[in-house]
Design a protein around this motif. Structure first.
Motif, PDB file in Angstrom:
ATOM      1  N   CYS A 112     -14.124  -3.133   5.921  1.00  0.00           N
ATOM      2  CA  CYS A 112     -15.137  -2.426   5.165  1.00  0.00           C
ATOM      3  C   CYS A 112     -16.448  -1.875   6.318  1.00  0.00           C
ATOM      4  O   CYS A 112     -17.024  -0.724   5.575  1.00  0.00           O
ATOM      5  CB  CYS A 112     -16.115  -3.744   4.272  1.00  0.00           C
ATOM      6  N   LYS A 113     -16.504  -2.398   7.404  1.00  0.00           N
ATOM      7  CA  LYS A 113     -17.300  -1.687   8.173  1.00  0.00           C
ATOM      8  C   LYS A 113     -16.759  -0.755   9.093  1.00  0.00           C
ATOM      9  O   LYS A 113     -17.318   0.327   9.570  1.00  0.00           O
ATOM     10  CB  LYS A 113     -17.892  -2.785   9.184  1.00  0.00           C
ATOM     11  N   LYS A 114     -15.445  -0.722   9.589  1.00  0.00           N
ATOM     12  CA  LYS A 114     -14.717   0.203  10.532  1.00  0.00           C
ATOM     13  C   LYS A 114     -13.634   1.033  10.022  1.00  0.00           C
ATOM     14  O   LYS A 114     -13.521   1.896  10.782  1.00  0.00           O
ATOM     15  CB  LYS A 114     -14.242  -0.598  11.825  1.00  0.00           C
ATOM     16  N   CYS A 115     -13.027   0.501   9.013  1.00  0.00           N
ATOM     17  CA  CYS A 115     -11.720   1.215   8.398  1.00  0.00           C
ATOM     18  C   CYS A 115     -11.816   1.348   7.049  1.00  0.00           C
ATOM     19  O   CYS A 115     -10.977   1.095   6.314  1.00  0.00           O
ATOM     20  CB  CYS A 115     -10.489   0.305   8.893  1.00  0.00           C
ATOM     21  N   CYS A 116     -12.806   1.956   6.362  1.00  0.00           N
ATOM     22  CA  CYS A 116     -13.085   2.015   5.019  1.00  0.00           C
ATOM     23  C   CYS A 116     -11.864   2.784   4.275  1.00  0.00           C
ATOM     24  O   CYS A 116     -11.444   2.370   3.112  1.00  0.00           O
ATOM     25  CB  CYS A 116     -14.267   2.911   4.753  1.00  0.00           C
ATOM     26  N   PHE A 117     -11.518   3.727   4.987  1.00  0.00           N
ATOM     27  CA  PHE A 117     -10.284   4.405   4.629  1.00  0.00           C
ATOM     28  C   PHE A 117      -8.877   3.585   3.968  1.00  0.00           C
ATOM     29  O   PHE A 117      -8.120   3.924   2.991  1.00  0.00           O
ATOM     30  CB  PHE A 117      -9.600   5.565   5.245  1.00  0.00           C
ATOM     31  N   LEU A 118      -8.716   2.298   4.501  1.00  0.00           N
ATOM     32  CA  LEU A 118      -7.956   1.542   4.130  1.00  0.00           C
ATOM     33  C   LEU A 118      -7.930   0.954   2.827  1.00  0.00           C
ATOM     34  O   LEU A 118      -7.004   0.394   2.167  1.00  0.00           O
ATOM     35  CB  LEU A 118      -7.554   0.359   5.239  1.00  0.00           C
ATOM     36  N   ILE A 119      -9.215   0.987   2.127  1.00  0.00           N
ATOM     37  CA  ILE A 119      -9.425   0.625   1.003  1.00  0.00           C
ATOM     38  C   ILE A 119      -8.774   1.170  -0.175  1.00  0.00           C
ATOM     39  O   ILE A 119      -8.442   0.929  -1.207  1.00  0.00           O
ATOM     40  CB  ILE A 119     -10.943   0.639   0.521  1.00  0.00           C
ATOM     41  N   LEU A 120      -8.382   2.543   0.245  1.00  0.00           N
ATOM     42  CA  LEU A 120      -7.564   3.461  -0.625  1.00  0.00           C
ATOM     43  C   LEU A 120      -6.141   2.957  -0.932  1.00  0.00           C
ATOM     44  O   LEU A 120      -5.530   2.957  -1.962  1.00  0.00           O
ATOM     45  CB  LEU A 120      -7.320   4.681  -0.208  1.00  0.00           C
ATOM     46  N   ILE A 121      -5.499   2.100  -0.004  1.00  0.00           N
ATOM     47  CA  ILE A 121      -4.285   1.174  -0.292  1.00  0.00           C
ATOM     48  C   ILE A 121      -4.064   0.691  -1.212  1.00  0.00           C
ATOM     49  O   ILE A 121      -3.376   0.771  -2.316  1.00  0.00           O
ATOM     50  CB  ILE A 121      -3.691   0.628   1.137  1.00  0.00           C
ATOM     51  N   PRO A 122      -5.043  -0.659  -1.150  1.00  0.00           N
ATOM     52  CA  PRO A 122      -4.971  -1.200  -2.682  1.00  0.00           C
ATOM     53  C   PRO A 122      -5.259  -0.550  -3.981  1.00  0.00           C
ATOM     54  O   PRO A 122      -4.798  -0.855  -4.850  1.00  0.00           O
ATOM     55  CB  PRO A 122      -5.879  -2.499  -2.368  1.00  0.00           C
ATOM     56  N   MET A 123      -6.291   0.445  -3.843  1.00  0.00           N
ATOM     57  CA  MET A 123      -6.633   1.312  -4.878  1.00  0.00           C
ATOM     58  C   MET A 123      -5.236   1.976  -5.568  1.00  0.00           C
ATOM     59  O   MET A 123      -5.130   1.898  -6.635  1.00  0.00           O
ATOM     60  CB  MET A 123      -7.793   2.102  -4.516  1.00  0.00           C
ATOM     61  N   ILE A 124      -4.546   2.571  -4.582  1.00  0.00           N
ATOM     62  CA  ILE A 124      -3.525   3.454  -4.998  1.00  0.00           C
ATOM     63  C   ILE A 124      -2.300   2.455  -5.540  1.00  0.00           C
ATOM     64  O   ILE A 124      -1.733   2.934  -6.584  1.00  0.00           O
ATOM     65  CB  ILE A 124      -2.874   4.190  -3.916  1.00  0.00           C
TER      66      ILE A 124
ATOM     67  N   TRP B 207      -2.850  -0.299  -7.024  1.00  0.00           N
ATOM     68  CA  TRP B 207      -3.160  -0.945  -8.310  1.00  0.00           C
ATOM     69  C   TRP B 207      -3.307   0.095  -9.498  1.00  0.00           C
ATOM     70  O   TRP B 207      -2.803  -0.188 -10.547  1.00  0.00           O
ATOM     71  CB  TRP B 207      -4.778  -1.227  -8.154  1.00  0.00           C
ATOM     72  N   LEU B 208      -3.623   1.413  -9.178  1.00  0.00           N
ATOM     73  CA  LEU B 208      -3.566   2.431 -10.229  1.00  0.00           C
ATOM     74  C   LEU B 208      -2.152   2.973 -10.713  1.00  0.00           C
ATOM     75  O   LEU B 208      -1.707   3.348 -11.490  1.00  0.00           O
ATOM     76  CB  LEU B 208      -4.058   3.847  -9.771  1.00  0.00           C
ATOM     77  N   SER B 209      -1.106   2.664  -9.649  1.00  0.00           N
ATOM     78  CA  SER B 209       0.293   2.891  -9.842  1.00  0.00           C
ATOM     79  C   SER B 209       0.865   1.561 -10.399  1.00  0.00           C
ATOM     80  O   SER B 209       2.039   1.911 -10.764  1.00  0.00           O
ATOM     81  CB  SER B 209       1.036   3.279  -8.401  1.00  0.00           C
TER      82      SER B 209
END
Length: 265
Positions: free
Chosen positions: A82-94, A96-98
Protein backbone atom coordinates in the motif's frame (compact mmCIF):
# COMPACT_ATOMS: atom_id res chain seq x y z
CA UNK A 1 4.30 -1.33 11.02
CA UNK A 2 6.39 -2.15 14.12
CA UNK A 3 6.82 -5.75 15.30
CA UNK A 4 5.34 -4.86 18.72
CA UNK A 5 2.21 -3.39 17.13
CA UNK A 6 1.89 -6.40 14.81
CA UNK A 7 2.22 -8.93 17.66
CA UNK A 8 -0.37 -7.03 19.71
CA UNK A 9 -2.81 -7.03 16.80
CA UNK A 10 -2.30 -10.74 16.07
CA UNK A 11 -2.85 -11.61 19.74
CA UNK A 12 -6.10 -9.63 19.76
CA UNK A 13 -7.31 -11.10 16.47
CA UNK A 14 -6.48 -14.61 17.69
CA UNK A 15 -9.01 -14.14 20.52
CA UNK A 16 -11.65 -12.33 18.45
CA UNK A 17 -11.35 -14.17 15.11
CA UNK A 18 -9.26 -17.34 15.19
CA UNK A 19 -10.73 -18.94 18.34
CA UNK A 20 -14.40 -18.48 17.25
CA UNK A 21 -13.42 -19.77 13.79
CA UNK A 22 -11.77 -22.92 15.17
CA UNK A 23 -14.67 -23.62 17.55
CA UNK A 24 -17.32 -23.41 14.84
CA UNK A 25 -15.08 -25.21 12.33
CA UNK A 26 -14.71 -28.20 14.68
CA UNK A 27 -18.37 -28.23 15.75
CA UNK A 28 -19.59 -27.97 12.16
CA UNK A 29 -17.25 -30.69 10.95
CA UNK A 30 -18.26 -33.03 13.81
CA UNK A 31 -21.95 -32.46 13.05
CA UNK A 32 -21.27 -33.21 9.38
CA UNK A 33 -19.43 -36.44 10.27
CA UNK A 34 -22.19 -37.57 12.66
CA UNK A 35 -24.90 -36.92 10.07
CA UNK A 36 -22.91 -38.90 7.49
CA UNK A 37 -22.30 -41.59 10.18
CA UNK A 38 -18.77 -42.10 8.90
CA UNK A 39 -16.42 -43.70 11.44
CA UNK A 40 -13.52 -44.25 9.05
CA UNK A 41 -10.52 -42.36 10.51
CA UNK A 42 -9.04 -41.58 7.09
CA UNK A 43 -12.33 -40.08 5.89
CA UNK A 44 -12.67 -38.04 9.09
CA UNK A 45 -9.17 -36.60 8.60
CA UNK A 46 -10.00 -35.79 4.98
CA UNK A 47 -13.20 -33.96 6.00
CA UNK A 48 -11.32 -31.86 8.56
CA UNK A 49 -8.59 -30.93 6.07
CA UNK A 50 -11.20 -30.15 3.40
CA UNK A 51 -13.08 -27.93 5.89
CA UNK A 52 -9.94 -25.99 6.81
CA UNK A 53 -8.54 -25.49 3.32
CA UNK A 54 -11.68 -25.27 1.23
CA UNK A 55 -15.23 -24.96 2.58
CA UNK A 56 -16.24 -25.24 6.26
CA UNK A 57 -19.05 -27.69 6.95
CA UNK A 58 -22.48 -26.65 8.34
CA UNK A 59 -21.35 -23.13 9.37
CA UNK A 60 -20.30 -22.24 5.81
CA UNK A 61 -20.02 -18.51 6.50
CA UNK A 62 -16.95 -18.77 8.74
CA UNK A 63 -14.74 -18.92 5.63
CA UNK A 64 -14.69 -15.14 5.98
CA UNK A 65 -13.05 -15.38 9.44
CA UNK A 66 -10.37 -17.69 8.03
CA UNK A 67 -9.61 -15.29 5.17
CA UNK A 68 -9.63 -12.28 7.48
CA UNK A 69 -7.15 -13.90 9.88
CA UNK A 70 -4.87 -14.89 6.99
CA UNK A 71 -4.95 -11.31 5.72
CA UNK A 72 -4.16 -10.04 9.23
CA UNK A 73 -1.10 -12.31 9.32
CA UNK A 74 -0.05 -10.88 5.95
CA UNK A 75 -0.72 -7.27 7.01
CA UNK A 76 3.01 -6.26 7.13
CA UNK A 77 3.28 -7.29 3.46
CA UNK A 78 -0.01 -5.51 2.70
CA UNK A 79 1.36 -2.34 4.36
CA UNK A 80 4.45 -2.43 2.12
CA UNK A 81 2.29 -2.90 -0.98
CA UNK A 82 0.00 0.00 0.00
CA UNK A 83 2.88 2.38 0.66
CA UNK A 84 5.52 1.41 -1.91
CA UNK A 85 3.98 -0.84 -4.58
CA UNK A 86 0.45 0.51 -5.06
CA UNK A 87 0.28 -0.78 -8.64
CA UNK A 88 0.13 -4.35 -7.29
CA UNK A 89 -3.42 -3.65 -6.06
CA UNK A 90 -4.45 -3.91 -9.72
CA UNK A 91 -3.66 -7.65 -9.71
CA UNK A 92 -6.43 -8.76 -7.27
CA UNK A 93 -8.76 -6.16 -8.82
CA UNK A 94 -8.33 -7.60 -12.34
CA UNK A 95 -8.67 -11.15 -11.00
CA UNK A 96 -11.87 -10.22 -9.13
CA UNK A 97 -13.47 -8.44 -12.09
CA UNK A 98 -12.60 -11.35 -14.38
CA UNK A 99 -14.35 -13.81 -12.04
CA UNK A 100 -11.15 -15.72 -11.22
CA UNK A 101 -11.52 -18.26 -8.41
CA UNK A 102 -9.15 -19.49 -5.72
CA UNK A 103 -10.25 -22.52 -3.69
CA UNK A 104 -8.48 -21.73 -0.40
CA UNK A 105 -8.92 -17.95 -0.07
CA UNK A 106 -11.38 -15.43 -1.50
CA UNK A 107 -9.90 -13.05 -4.09
CA UNK A 108 -12.72 -10.67 -3.17
CA UNK A 109 -11.55 -10.70 0.47
CA UNK A 110 -7.94 -10.02 -0.56
CA UNK A 111 -8.95 -7.10 -2.78
CA UNK A 112 -11.19 -5.31 -0.29
CA UNK A 113 -8.77 -5.86 2.60
CA UNK A 114 -5.93 -4.31 0.57
CA UNK A 115 -8.12 -1.44 -0.67
CA UNK A 116 -9.27 -0.73 2.89
CA UNK A 117 -5.66 -0.79 4.13
CA UNK A 118 -4.61 1.49 1.26
CA UNK A 119 -7.29 4.06 2.14
CA UNK A 120 -6.48 3.92 5.86
CA UNK A 121 -2.67 3.99 5.61
CA UNK A 122 -2.65 6.85 3.10
CA UNK A 123 -5.39 8.71 5.02
CA UNK A 124 -7.61 9.16 1.96
CA UNK A 125 -11.17 10.39 2.40
CA UNK A 126 -13.73 9.05 -0.06
CA UNK A 127 -16.51 11.60 -0.33
CA UNK A 128 -19.42 10.85 -2.62
CA UNK A 129 -22.07 13.60 -2.95
CA UNK A 130 -25.22 12.65 -1.06
CA UNK A 131 -27.42 12.82 -4.19
CA UNK A 132 -25.10 10.45 -6.08
CA UNK A 133 -25.09 8.10 -3.07
CA UNK A 134 -28.88 7.98 -3.15
CA UNK A 135 -28.86 7.30 -6.90
CA UNK A 136 -26.25 4.54 -6.39
CA UNK A 137 -28.40 3.02 -3.63
CA UNK A 138 -31.52 2.98 -5.81
CA UNK A 139 -29.60 1.46 -8.75
CA UNK A 140 -28.05 -1.11 -6.39
CA UNK A 141 -31.44 -2.18 -4.99
CA UNK A 142 -33.03 -2.41 -8.45
CA UNK A 143 -29.97 -4.22 -9.82
CA UNK A 144 -29.95 -6.70 -6.93
CA UNK A 145 -33.62 -7.49 -7.53
CA UNK A 146 -33.01 -7.98 -11.27
CA UNK A 147 -30.03 -10.26 -10.56
CA UNK A 148 -32.14 -12.29 -8.12
CA UNK A 149 -34.95 -12.69 -10.67
CA UNK A 150 -32.49 -13.61 -13.43
CA UNK A 151 -30.72 -16.20 -11.28
CA UNK A 152 -33.99 -17.75 -10.14
CA UNK A 153 -35.15 -18.02 -13.76
CA UNK A 154 -31.93 -19.73 -14.84
CA UNK A 155 -30.30 -16.77 -16.62
CA UNK A 156 -26.83 -16.01 -15.25
CA UNK A 157 -25.75 -12.37 -15.58
CA UNK A 158 -22.10 -11.55 -16.34
CA UNK A 159 -19.99 -11.58 -13.15
CA UNK A 160 -18.71 -8.02 -13.63
CA UNK A 161 -22.31 -6.76 -13.24
CA UNK A 162 -22.31 -8.21 -9.71
CA UNK A 163 -18.94 -6.50 -9.08
CA UNK A 164 -20.19 -3.08 -10.24
CA UNK A 165 -23.34 -3.36 -8.13
CA UNK A 166 -21.29 -4.38 -5.09
CA UNK A 167 -19.04 -1.31 -5.44
CA UNK A 168 -22.03 1.02 -5.91
CA UNK A 169 -23.86 -0.46 -2.93
CA UNK A 170 -20.79 -0.25 -0.70
CA UNK A 171 -20.05 3.37 -1.58
CA UNK A 172 -23.66 4.49 -1.19
CA UNK A 173 -24.24 2.78 2.19
CA UNK A 174 -20.88 3.98 3.51
CA UNK A 175 -21.60 7.60 2.54
CA UNK A 176 -25.24 7.52 3.69
CA UNK A 177 -24.15 6.25 7.11
CA UNK A 178 -21.72 9.17 7.37
CA UNK A 179 -24.61 11.53 6.67
CA UNK A 180 -26.95 10.08 9.29
CA UNK A 181 -27.80 12.56 12.00
CA UNK A 182 -25.57 12.01 15.06
CA UNK A 183 -28.53 11.57 17.43
CA UNK A 184 -30.10 8.99 15.09
CA UNK A 185 -26.78 7.13 14.87
CA UNK A 186 -26.54 7.03 18.69
CA UNK A 187 -30.04 5.56 18.92
CA UNK A 188 -29.22 2.89 16.32
CA UNK A 189 -26.06 1.95 18.21
CA UNK A 190 -28.12 1.31 21.36
CA UNK A 191 -30.34 -1.31 19.70
CA UNK A 192 -29.97 -4.50 21.81
CA UNK A 193 -29.76 -6.71 18.74
CA UNK A 194 -26.46 -5.10 17.70
CA UNK A 195 -24.80 -6.61 20.77
CA UNK A 196 -25.40 -10.02 19.18
CA UNK A 197 -24.56 -9.14 15.56
CA UNK A 198 -21.38 -11.27 15.47
CA UNK A 199 -23.14 -14.20 17.11
CA UNK A 200 -26.00 -13.92 14.59
CA UNK A 201 -23.41 -14.00 11.80
CA UNK A 202 -21.77 -17.11 13.31
CA UNK A 203 -24.94 -19.21 13.51
CA UNK A 204 -27.21 -17.84 10.76
CA UNK A 205 -26.30 -20.96 8.82
CA UNK A 206 -27.55 -23.68 9.14
CA UNK A 207 -30.60 -21.95 10.69
CA UNK A 208 -31.46 -20.12 7.46
CA UNK A 209 -31.31 -23.31 5.38
CA UNK A 210 -33.43 -25.24 7.91
CA UNK A 211 -36.11 -22.51 7.96
CA UNK A 212 -36.21 -22.25 4.15
CA UNK A 213 -36.43 -26.00 3.58
CA UNK A 214 -39.08 -26.39 6.29
CA UNK A 215 -41.29 -23.68 4.76
CA UNK A 216 -40.79 -25.04 1.24
CA UNK A 217 -41.73 -28.52 2.43
CA UNK A 218 -44.85 -27.30 4.26
CA UNK A 219 -46.06 -24.62 1.83
CA UNK A 220 -44.81 -25.99 -1.48
CA UNK A 221 -42.61 -24.42 -4.15
CA UNK A 222 -44.97 -22.14 -6.05
CA UNK A 223 -43.49 -18.80 -7.21
CA UNK A 224 -45.55 -16.88 -4.63
CA UNK A 225 -44.44 -18.99 -1.68
CA UNK A 226 -40.81 -19.01 -2.83
CA UNK A 227 -40.84 -15.19 -2.93
CA UNK A 228 -42.50 -14.93 0.52
CA UNK A 229 -39.97 -17.38 2.00
CA UNK A 230 -37.11 -15.46 0.34
CA UNK A 231 -38.20 -12.33 2.27
CA UNK A 232 -39.37 -13.97 5.49
CA UNK A 233 -36.66 -16.59 6.12
CA UNK A 234 -33.77 -14.13 6.78
CA UNK A 235 -35.93 -12.12 9.21
CA UNK A 236 -36.91 -15.23 11.16
CA UNK A 237 -33.29 -16.41 11.13
CA UNK A 238 -32.08 -13.14 12.67
CA UNK A 239 -34.80 -13.20 15.33
CA UNK A 240 -34.17 -16.86 16.20
CA UNK A 241 -30.38 -16.37 16.40
CA UNK A 242 -30.92 -13.24 18.50
CA UNK A 243 -33.13 -15.21 20.91
CA UNK A 244 -30.45 -17.91 21.26
CA UNK A 245 -27.86 -15.20 21.95
CA UNK A 246 -30.04 -13.58 24.62
CA UNK A 247 -30.65 -16.94 26.34
CA UNK A 248 -26.93 -17.79 26.26
CA UNK A 249 -26.06 -14.37 27.65
CA UNK A 250 -28.54 -14.85 30.48
CA UNK A 251 -27.74 -18.44 31.49
CA UNK A 252 -24.22 -19.12 30.09
CA UNK A 253 -22.50 -15.74 29.49
CA UNK A 254 -19.03 -17.30 29.67
CA UNK A 255 -19.91 -19.64 26.78
CA UNK A 256 -21.18 -16.74 24.67
CA UNK A 257 -18.01 -14.76 25.42
CA UNK A 258 -15.80 -17.61 24.23
CA UNK A 259 -17.90 -18.22 21.09
CA UNK A 260 -17.85 -14.54 20.11
CA UNK A 261 -14.30 -13.67 21.13
CA UNK A 262 -15.45 -11.61 24.16
CA UNK A 263 -17.66 -9.40 21.97
CA UNK A 264 -20.74 -9.89 24.16
CA UNK A 265 -19.33 -8.02 27.14
Amino acid sequence: MSSTFFKKKIKKRTNTILIPYLIFLCVGTLIYIMVKMDSNFQNICYVFIDSIIYRPKVFYQIWFLRDLYIMMCLSPLVAIICKKCCFLILIPMILWLSGAYCSWISIEAILFFIVGAFIALNKYKIVVPLLISKVFLIVWIIGALILTICNSSGYICPYFVHCILLIMGGLSLWNLYDNINASVARKINTWPILQYSFFIYLIHEPILTIIKKTFLFVLGQSDTYVFIIYILAPILTILFAYLIGVLLNKFCPCVLNVLTGNRSR
